[in-house]
Motif scaffolding. Structure first.
Motif, mmCIF file in Angstrom:
data_model
loop_
_atom_site.group_PDB
_atom_site.id
_atom_site.type_symbol
_atom_site.label_atom_id
_atom_site.label_comp_id
_atom_site.label_asym_id
_atom_site.label_seq_id
_atom_site.Cartn_x
_atom_site.Cartn_y
_atom_site.Cartn_z
ATOM 1 N N GLU A 184 46.529 45.961 31.928
ATOM 2 C CA GLU A 184 47.677 46.562 32.621
ATOM 3 C C GLU A 184 47.236 47.321 33.861
ATOM 4 O OE1 GLU A 184 49.448 48.923 29.558
ATOM 5 O OE2 GLU A 184 50.828 47.332 28.923
ATOM 6 N N GLN A 185 46.005 47.781 33.863
ATOM 7 C CA GLN A 185 45.484 48.546 34.996
ATOM 8 C C GLN A 185 44.657 47.686 35.946
ATOM 9 O OE1 GLN A 185 43.377 51.718 33.032
ATOM 10 N NE2 GLN A 185 45.244 52.866 32.576
ATOM 11 N N SER A 186 44.641 46.389 35.697
ATOM 12 C CA SER A 186 43.816 45.500 36.503
ATOM 13 C C SER A 186 44.668 44.661 37.447
ATOM 14 C CB SER A 186 43.006 44.565 35.587
ATOM 15 O OG SER A 186 43.822 43.500 35.114
ATOM 16 N N ALA A 187 43.990 43.914 38.309
ATOM 17 C CA ALA A 187 44.677 43.021 39.244
ATOM 18 C C ALA A 187 45.316 41.829 38.536
ATOM 19 C CB ALA A 187 43.686 42.524 40.295
ATOM 20 N N PHE A 188 45.033 41.673 37.237
ATOM 21 C CA PHE A 188 45.596 40.560 36.471
ATOM 22 C C PHE A 188 46.899 40.940 35.760
ATOM 23 C CE2 PHE A 188 41.108 39.652 36.891
ATOM 24 C CZ PHE A 188 41.074 38.296 37.139
ATOM 25 N N GLY A 213 34.246 49.133 34.157
ATOM 26 C CA GLY A 213 35.662 48.783 34.093
ATOM 27 C C GLY A 213 36.052 47.537 34.859
ATOM 28 N N ARG A 214 35.079 46.796 35.378
ATOM 29 C CA ARG A 214 35.397 45.528 36.036
ATOM 30 C C ARG A 214 36.068 44.619 35.005
ATOM 31 N NH1 ARG A 214 30.620 42.162 38.859
ATOM 32 N NH2 ARG A 214 31.052 43.483 40.667
ATOM 33 N N PHE A 215 37.166 43.952 35.412
ATOM 34 C CA PHE A 215 37.929 43.123 34.477
ATOM 35 C C PHE A 215 37.688 41.654 34.781
ATOM 36 C CE2 PHE A 215 41.467 41.098 32.385
ATOM 37 C CZ PHE A 215 41.709 41.900 31.279
ATOM 38 N N GLY A 216 37.542 40.863 33.731
ATOM 39 C CA GLY A 216 37.301 39.438 33.918
ATOM 40 C C GLY A 216 38.234 38.579 33.096
ATOM 41 N N MET A 268 48.342 23.509 36.642
ATOM 42 C CA MET A 268 47.518 24.620 36.186
ATOM 43 C C MET A 268 46.223 24.679 36.980
ATOM 44 S SD MET A 268 47.637 24.877 32.037
ATOM 45 C CE MET A 268 46.723 23.339 31.821
ATOM 46 N N ALA A 269 45.680 25.871 37.071
ATOM 47 C CA ALA A 269 44.299 26.060 37.483
ATOM 48 C C ALA A 269 43.496 26.098 36.193
ATOM 49 C CB ALA A 269 44.131 27.359 38.260
ATOM 50 N N GLN A 270 42.576 25.149 36.036
ATOM 51 C CA GLN A 270 41.810 25.035 34.812
ATOM 52 C C GLN A 270 40.392 25.568 35.003
ATOM 53 O OE1 GLN A 270 42.898 20.681 34.738
ATOM 54 N NE2 GLN A 270 43.206 21.102 32.568
ATOM 55 N N GLN A 271 39.732 25.821 33.866
ATOM 56 C CA GLN A 271 38.340 26.291 33.873
ATOM 57 C C GLN A 271 38.164 27.516 34.776
ATOM 58 O OE1 GLN A 271 35.292 23.234 34.260
ATOM 59 N NE2 GLN A 271 36.799 21.631 33.832
ATOM 60 N N VAL A 272 39.139 28.411 34.755
ATOM 61 C CA VAL A 272 39.108 29.590 35.627
ATOM 62 C C VAL A 272 38.003 30.549 35.183
ATOM 63 C CG1 VAL A 272 40.383 31.645 36.357
ATOM 64 C CG2 VAL A 272 41.553 29.421 36.200
ATOM 65 N N ILE A 273 37.252 31.031 36.158
ATOM 66 C CA ILE A 273 36.310 32.134 35.962
ATOM 67 C C ILE A 273 36.617 33.127 37.071
ATOM 68 C CG2 ILE A 273 33.888 32.838 35.798
ATOM 69 C CD1 ILE A 273 33.187 29.915 35.165
ATOM 70 N N SER A 274 36.953 34.362 36.714
ATOM 71 C CA SER A 274 37.450 35.274 37.740
ATOM 72 C C SER A 274 37.209 36.720 37.342
ATOM 73 C CB SER A 274 38.952 35.043 37.964
ATOM 74 O OG SER A 274 39.661 35.188 36.735
ATOM 75 N N GLY A 275 37.323 37.596 38.334
ATOM 76 C CA GLY A 275 37.112 39.015 38.059
ATOM 77 C C GLY A 275 37.668 39.902 39.147
ATOM 78 N N ALA A 276 37.909 41.164 38.776
ATOM 79 C CA ALA A 276 38.461 42.157 39.709
ATOM 80 C C ALA A 276 37.842 43.516 39.434
ATOM 81 C CB ALA A 276 39.980 42.233 39.561
ATOM 82 N N GLU A 277 37.663 44.277 40.503
ATOM 83 C CA GLU A 277 37.089 45.609 40.367
ATOM 84 C C GLU A 277 38.130 46.591 39.827
ATOM 85 O OE1 GLU A 277 34.088 45.939 40.522
ATOM 86 O OE2 GLU A 277 33.246 44.521 41.959
ATOM 87 N N PRO A 278 37.702 47.628 39.108
ATOM 88 C CA PRO A 278 38.642 48.592 38.547
ATOM 89 C C PRO A 278 39.406 49.337 39.638
ATOM 90 C CG PRO A 278 36.377 49.377 38.350
ATOM 91 C CD PRO A 278 36.298 47.956 38.781
ATOM 92 N N GLY A 279 40.676 49.606 39.362
ATOM 93 C CA GLY A 279 41.495 50.377 40.294
ATOM 94 C C GLY A 279 42.015 49.594 41.474
#
Length: 201
Positions: A10-14, A36-39, A62-73
């Motif tokens: 809920e606190q991430s870019a996702f 706190g990096r979210f993946g 769909m976007a398949q085989q997704v590997i992704s991440g976002a920094e906290p905040g």
């Protein structure tokens, strides 16, 4: 999901993608390091199919085989890699992800119907995408090769740590691909190959 995992997303870019029920079949969805990096690793629904008699149907694209991440905040996804059955799906992907992408992010689209000898950079609405072909390999294996990561070094890591290591390396990627327009890339893409062709049953 646990309360902690729910709070983290809920606190991430996702968060928006989760609320819209676009994050499907997660191999991993949660924090990937102590800062706190979210993946997320799984699939992202791009275009939903019309439901019939309240029956949920698989997404049209769909976007398949997704590997992704976002920094906290941050409300931006800093790193995103996926497999697209057709490069044309970028026209569904950009509207879905655009508000959570950044001009400084690293985004890799491995596409079924791009010439196997070509690599491109396509900028859409100010967002740069690295466009690469894919034949029989996986996005994970293709990323390791592209980023010069040793498979043996990652083998001992858990899924979260693997995503974290790949993201760290991807964020420093400075490979230069020929830049072409979205229209040019759409015009040069070939027919979609059967991904199961020539594979043993």
């Amino acid at each position: 999901m646990t309360t902690a995992e729910l709070t983290a997303i809920e606190q991430s870019a996702f968060a928006r993608l989760e609320q819209e029920k676009r994050l499907l079949n997660p191999v991993y969805k949660g924090e990937i390091n102590s800062k706190g990096r979210f993946g997320f690793r799984g699939e992202v629904a791009l275009k939903f199919a019309a439901s019939i008699a309240d029956e949920a149907r698989p997404p049209e694209t769909m976007a398949q085989q997704v590997i992704s991440g976002a920094e906290p905040g941050s409300d931006k996804i800093d790193f995103f890699a996926c497999y697209l059955l057709s490069f044309g799906y970028i026209e569904d992907l950009v509207p879905v992800l655009k508000e959570n992408l950044s001009p400084t992010g690293k985004y890799f689209l491995f596409c079924n119907n791009i010439d196997l000898r070509k690599r491109y950079q396509v900028v859409v609405d100010g967002i740069p995408f690295h466009i690469l072909p894919i034949d029989e390999a996986t996005v994970y294996n293709e990323l390791l090769e592209l980023l010069y990561l040793e498979r043996g070094d990652l083998k001992k890591l858990d899924t979260a740590a693997k995503i974290d290591r790949i993201m760290d390396t991807a964020l420093t990627f400075d490979g230069k691909f020929p830049e072409i327009s979205l229209a040019e890339c759409l015009a040069t893409m070939g027919p979609v190959r059967n991904p199961n062709e020539n594979r043993p049953v």
